[in-house]
Design an enzyme around this catalytic site. Structure first.
Site, mmCIF file in Angstrom:
data_model
loop_
_atom_site.group_PDB
_atom_site.id
_atom_site.type_symbol
_atom_site.label_atom_id
_atom_site.label_comp_id
_atom_site.label_asym_id
_atom_site.label_seq_id
_atom_site.Cartn_x
_atom_site.Cartn_y
_atom_site.Cartn_z
ATOM 1 N N HIS A 1 8.867 4.186 9.346
ATOM 2 C CA HIS A 1 8.570 3.022 10.358
ATOM 3 C C HIS A 1 7.118 3.631 11.143
ATOM 4 O O HIS A 1 7.348 4.776 11.376
ATOM 5 C CB HIS A 1 9.806 3.279 11.485
ATOM 6 N N ARG B 1 13.660 -6.579 5.820
ATOM 7 C CA ARG B 1 14.913 -7.116 5.406
ATOM 8 C C ARG B 1 15.818 -5.655 5.970
ATOM 9 O O ARG B 1 15.666 -4.757 5.533
ATOM 10 C CB ARG B 1 15.288 -7.515 4.142
ATOM 11 N N SER C 1 0.755 -1.249 -0.047
ATOM 12 C CA SER C 1 -0.095 0.065 -0.027
ATOM 13 C C SER C 1 0.748 1.247 -0.157
ATOM 14 O O SER C 1 0.729 2.289 -0.822
ATOM 15 C CB SER C 1 -1.138 0.008 1.122
ATOM 16 N N ILE D 1 19.291 -3.676 5.466
ATOM 17 C CA ILE D 1 19.960 -3.365 4.079
ATOM 18 C C ILE D 1 21.515 -3.621 4.690
ATOM 19 O O ILE D 1 22.066 -3.100 5.596
ATOM 20 C CB ILE D 1 19.768 -1.905 3.615
ATOM 21 N N LYS E 1 24.215 -12.760 1.916
ATOM 22 C CA LYS E 1 23.310 -11.312 2.038
ATOM 23 C C LYS E 1 24.014 -10.470 0.733
ATOM 24 O O LYS E 1 23.588 -9.848 -0.014
ATOM 25 C CB LYS E 1 23.181 -10.586 2.985
ATOM 26 N N ASN F 1 13.498 4.890 5.053
ATOM 27 C CA ASN F 1 12.658 4.018 5.449
ATOM 28 C C ASN F 1 11.335 4.741 6.146
ATOM 29 O O ASN F 1 11.491 5.788 6.707
ATOM 30 C CB ASN F 1 13.425 3.054 6.505
#
Length: 189
Positions: free
Chosen positions: A108, A90, A12, A92, A64, A106
């Site tokens: 949060h 995940r 979304s 970075i 990774k 990001n």
């Protein structure tokens, strides 16, 4: 130059950011979706918007660094200059952090530094606090520890349920995140 949005779930926030970039004519457009979950709902949203999506399963790589090298190759193909994490579950790693210094954001669902990590809304709801919110921050090597760019408080009412609190948080994310992204990109040009 373009934006890649990273998402692991329904998408979304990805969809909201992509639509805002199209409607507002951002100078740096959203060019692709990266997901670590082949069945993520964000993929269908990307298809609807005509945005290429890449589902890259980290389990298919030895570590990774190898996973992030694969992601980096896709980002280079799309001339990506900004990474926008929108429900990407995940951490970075150094490969991407070093390739995009100061260009990874990001969102949060709490007022960091309170309630970092998973289930931040649930943590706030079940903790005796009267306020939580949304934080937009730069990404660093830690979990939700990067420099904060913007925050918006959300009151937790006695009448709130987990569902109503989650809805209020998402409404703020959908308004605040695209606004912050647009302003940062414009300021960096």
């Amino acid at each position: 130059m373009s934006i890649a949005v990273f998402a692991s779930g329904s998408g979304s926030n990805f969809e909201n950011i992509a639509i805002a970039s199209q409607i507002e004519g951002w100078i740096v457009p959203v060019s692709c979706l990266i997901t670590d979950k082949p069945g993520a709902g964000a993929i269908k949203r990307a298809e609807k918007l005509g945005i290429p999506s890449y589902a890259i399963d980290p389990k298919q790589f030895p570590d990774k660094a190898a996973y992030e090298q694969e992601v980096l190759a896709i980002l280079q193909k799309h001339d990506v200059s900004w990474l926008i994490l929108a429900g990407y579950m995940r951490l970075i790693g150094p490969t991407l952090l070093n390739s995009f210094p100061g260009k990874i954001l990001n969102v949060h669902p709490s007022l960091l530094p309170s309630f970092p990590g998973l289930d931040a809304i649930g943590q706030a709801f079940h903790h005796p606090v009267k306020c939580t919110g949304v934080t937009i921050h730069f990404v660093d090597h830690g979990m939700d520890t990067g420099p904060i760019i913007a925050q918006h408080a959300v009151e937790i009412l006695e009448t709130d349920s987990m569902e109503t609190l989650t809805d209020k948080i998402h409404q703020i994310e959908h308004q605040l995140y695209p606004e912050v992204i647009r302003k940062l990109i414009q300021a960096s040009r």
